[in-house]
Design a protein around this motif. Sequence first.
Motif, PDB file in Angstrom:
ATOM      1  N   ILE A 124      13.908   1.197  -0.706  1.00 21.85           N
ATOM      2  CA  ILE A 124      13.917   1.355   0.642  1.00 21.85           C
ATOM      3  C   ILE A 124      13.027   0.230   1.121  1.00 21.85           C
ATOM      4  N   ILE A 125      11.954  -0.242   0.616  1.00 22.20           N
ATOM      5  CA  ILE A 125      11.210  -1.418   1.209  1.00 22.20           C
ATOM      6  C   ILE A 125      12.134  -2.507   1.071  1.00 22.20           C
ATOM      7  N   SER A 126      12.786  -2.868   0.033  1.00 25.73           N
ATOM      8  CA  SER A 126      13.784  -3.880  -0.281  1.00 25.73           C
ATOM      9  C   SER A 126      14.836  -4.100   0.774  1.00 25.73           C
ATOM     10  N   SER A 127      15.169  -2.756   0.922  1.00 30.88           N
ATOM     11  CA  SER A 127      16.375  -2.614   1.958  1.00 30.88           C
ATOM     12  C   SER A 127      15.941  -3.124   3.377  1.00 30.88           C
ATOM     13  N   LEU A 128      14.782  -2.478   3.835  1.00 27.90           N
ATOM     14  CA  LEU A 128      14.254  -2.911   5.025  1.00 27.90           C
ATOM     15  C   LEU A 128      13.852  -4.478   5.268  1.00 27.90           C
ATOM     16  N   ARG A 129      13.589  -4.968   4.266  1.00 25.09           N
ATOM     17  CA  ARG A 129      13.342  -6.490   4.249  1.00 25.09           C
ATOM     18  C   ARG A 129      14.581  -7.140   4.507  1.00 25.09           C
ATOM     19  N   GLU A 130      15.643  -6.701   3.659  1.00 25.88           N
ATOM     20  CA  GLU A 130      16.831  -7.505   3.918  1.00 25.88           C
ATOM     21  C   GLU A 130      17.714  -7.389   5.242  1.00 25.88           C
ATOM     22  N   THR A 131      17.630  -6.045   5.462  1.00 25.29           N
ATOM     23  CA  THR A 131      18.367  -5.651   7.164  1.00 25.29           C
ATOM     24  C   THR A 131      17.699  -5.474   8.150  1.00 25.29           C
ATOM     25  N   VAL A 132      16.304  -5.523   8.098  1.00 25.60           N
ATOM     26  CA  VAL A 132      15.552  -5.300   9.525  1.00 25.60           C
ATOM     27  C   VAL A 132      14.720  -6.652   9.600  1.00 25.60           C
ATOM     28  N   ILE A 133      13.785  -6.918   8.516  1.00 27.82           N
ATOM     29  CA  ILE A 133      12.844  -7.972   8.889  1.00 27.82           C
ATOM     30  C   ILE A 133      13.254  -9.360   8.878  1.00 27.82           C
ATOM     31  N   PHE A 157      17.761   5.717   6.299  1.00 26.54           N
ATOM     32  CA  PHE A 157      17.077   5.905   5.083  1.00 26.54           C
ATOM     33  C   PHE A 157      16.459   7.257   4.557  1.00 26.54           C
ATOM     34  N   ALA A 158      16.982   7.895   3.846  1.00 30.05           N
ATOM     35  CA  ALA A 158      16.474   9.206   3.545  1.00 30.05           C
ATOM     36  C   ALA A 158      15.067   9.142   2.499  1.00 30.05           C
ATOM     37  N   ILE A 159      13.834   9.526   3.024  1.00 23.57           N
ATOM     38  CA  ILE A 159      12.719   9.544   2.363  1.00 23.57           C
ATOM     39  C   ILE A 159      12.753  10.797   1.679  1.00 23.57           C
ATOM     40  N   ARG A 160      13.011  10.897   0.458  1.00 26.51           N
ATOM     41  CA  ARG A 160      12.946  12.411  -0.418  1.00 26.51           C
ATOM     42  C   ARG A 160      11.510  12.418  -0.897  1.00 26.51           C
ATOM     43  N   LEU A 161      11.263  13.706  -1.452  1.00 29.22           N
ATOM     44  CA  LEU A 161      10.133  13.960  -2.392  1.00 29.22           C
ATOM     45  C   LEU A 161      10.090  12.882  -3.738  1.00 29.22           C
ATOM     46  N   PRO A 162       8.918  12.537  -3.929  1.00 27.68           N
ATOM     47  CA  PRO A 162       8.523  11.379  -5.073  1.00 27.68           C
ATOM     48  C   PRO A 162       9.204  12.350  -6.285  1.00 27.68           C
ATOM     49  N   ASN A 163       9.890  11.201  -7.120  1.00 27.36           N
ATOM     50  CA  ASN A 163      10.150  11.588  -8.515  1.00 27.36           C
ATOM     51  C   ASN A 163       8.738  11.486  -9.200  1.00 27.36           C
ATOM     52  N   LEU A 164       8.894  11.698 -10.838  1.00 23.44           N
ATOM     53  CA  LEU A 164       7.912  11.461 -11.556  1.00 23.44           C
ATOM     54  C   LEU A 164       7.460   9.744 -11.495  1.00 23.44           C
ATOM     55  N   THR A 199       6.167   7.542   8.615  1.00 26.19           N
ATOM     56  CA  THR A 199       5.220   6.581   9.670  1.00 26.19           C
ATOM     57  C   THR A 199       4.539   5.486   8.982  1.00 26.19           C
ATOM     58  N   MET A 200       4.118   5.607   7.583  1.00 24.13           N
ATOM     59  CA  MET A 200       3.650   4.630   6.962  1.00 24.13           C
ATOM     60  C   MET A 200       4.459   3.466   6.853  1.00 24.13           C
ATOM     61  N   LEU A 201       5.832   3.690   6.728  1.00 19.91           N
ATOM     62  CA  LEU A 201       6.690   2.482   6.438  1.00 19.91           C
ATOM     63  C   LEU A 201       6.937   2.002   7.902  1.00 19.91           C
ATOM     64  N   ALA A 202       7.021   2.672   9.077  1.00 19.10           N
ATOM     65  CA  ALA A 202       7.023   1.992  10.070  1.00 19.10           C
ATOM     66  C   ALA A 202       5.898   1.166  10.494  1.00 19.10           C
ATOM     67  N   LYS A 203       4.562   1.734  10.314  1.00 20.49           N
ATOM     68  CA  LYS A 203       3.584   0.662  10.405  1.00 20.49           C
ATOM     69  C   LYS A 203       3.626  -0.556   9.414  1.00 20.49           C
ATOM     70  N   SER A 255       0.774  -1.124   0.100  1.00 24.21           N
ATOM     71  CA  SER A 255      -0.102  -0.023   0.126  1.00 24.21           C
ATOM     72  C   SER A 255       0.745   1.402   0.008  1.00 24.21           C
ATOM     73  N   ILE A 256       2.061   1.232  -0.201  1.00 24.64           N
ATOM     74  CA  ILE A 256       3.074   2.111  -0.146  1.00 24.64           C
ATOM     75  C   ILE A 256       3.589   2.351  -1.640  1.00 24.64           C
ATOM     76  N   GLY A 257       3.627   3.385  -2.194  1.00 21.98           N
ATOM     77  CA  GLY A 257       4.022   3.520  -3.542  1.00 21.98           C
ATOM     78  C   GLY A 257       5.173   4.511  -3.621  1.00 21.98           C
ATOM     79  N   GLY A 258       6.176   3.927  -4.644  1.00 25.46           N
ATOM     80  CA  GLY A 258       7.330   4.882  -4.878  1.00 25.46           C
ATOM     81  C   GLY A 258       8.352   4.618  -3.939  1.00 25.46           C
ATOM     82  N   LEU A 259       8.592   3.630  -3.206  1.00 20.06           N
ATOM     83  CA  LEU A 259       9.739   3.460  -2.070  1.00 20.06           C
ATOM     84  C   LEU A 259      10.179   2.030  -2.131  1.00 20.06           C
ATOM     85  N   ASP A 260      10.204   1.417  -3.469  1.00 18.38           N
ATOM     86  CA  ASP A 260      10.487  -0.081  -3.575  1.00 18.38           C
ATOM     87  C   ASP A 260      12.014  -0.112  -2.983  1.00 18.38           C
TER      88      ASP A 260
END
Length: 365
Positions: free
Chosen positions: A96-105, A252-259, A138-142, A89-94
């Motif tokens: 970071i999500i991949s890194s969180l899976r590998e290094t945290v989850i 992890f730097a969460i920047r403004l989304p690109n196109l 905060t969505m990433l944390a949830k 349900s989170i778009g545009g942060l693939d």
Amino acid sequence: MPSQRDVGRVVMDVAFFAASQVALYYALRYVLSSLSETQPSKKKEKGESLLSQSGLTKEQLAALDLDEYESTIAGEIIPPASIDTTFESIGGLDDIISSLRETVIYPLTYPELFAAGGSLLAAPRGVLLYGHPGCGKTMLAKALAKESGATFINLPLSSLTSKWFGESNKLVAGLFSLARKLQPSIIFIDEIDSLFRERSQADHEVTGMLKAEFMTLWDGLTSGTDRILVLGATNRPNDIDPAILRRMPKRFAIRLPNLEQRVKILNLMLSHTKLAPGFSIDELARRADGLSGSDLKETCRNAAMVPVREFMREQGGSGLEAAKRDGFKIRPLELSDFAVHDSHAYAHVDPTKKAPVPAFVESLD
């Protein structure tokens, strides 16, 4: 010279006054003790209720043997079943999500998989999400709590403060002991800069003791059996104490989304909305340059209200009752609906450039 009767009267008055003060003292003591006994019981009931929602049975709850401070912190637990945010349900942060899976989850949920590498492959003790407001920290944390299935302790500053000297330190100790009992655990601190701002001589003694206690117990998470993660989110990383940053090696730097990211976000937000033929999400994403994920959501919300507002004005009061029986027929969303609300969506930016005014400079790349 006072008579014997006057002396006796004074003695009686003094005796009655002393007796009344003693009675008042014991009455106040009884009331305060009753309040102190009732408050922990309520907190304990709340904590046990949340723990039961996390899947623990009554036998397991009894085995935990929570003390007063652990029960207080247990009231801040968010059961994974009550979280409806996932990585999908989170778009545009693939990335970071991949890194969180590998290094945290995976290190939290499958410690045996990383046992061969010793402490080098263990889950990090701390993770920091930082960046522009409204970009999904905060969505990433949830989602991290939901996907990992770990005990998620949402730690507000108020849960660690007390009017009694020394109680804050005991609450911090209760936080880590509870997290250790319920591991794997994630301790989430939103706006972490407000709690762990860089220390100075102006800090109150209690605040300094709280920070020192927290970092001491945090450093104690060096055992290979501890699966506890401190997760922080902030849009002001430069205000955080360097000692805290040292304990958060994963940042992890969460920047403004690109196109491309805006296209993914808009596809998710408009997936359940009826769109007009020829509606171009790519064009909408191009026009929304400089908006955060939160801004995009509000823009879509405002645009979706345009057809509803038109329908209400056309039908009027009596027409709405008739339309309710036949079913509301709202026209599809058009690209022009977003243009109507450009002024609302860009209320916080430069109206001549239609681009956000820079308010945050990242320096932790």
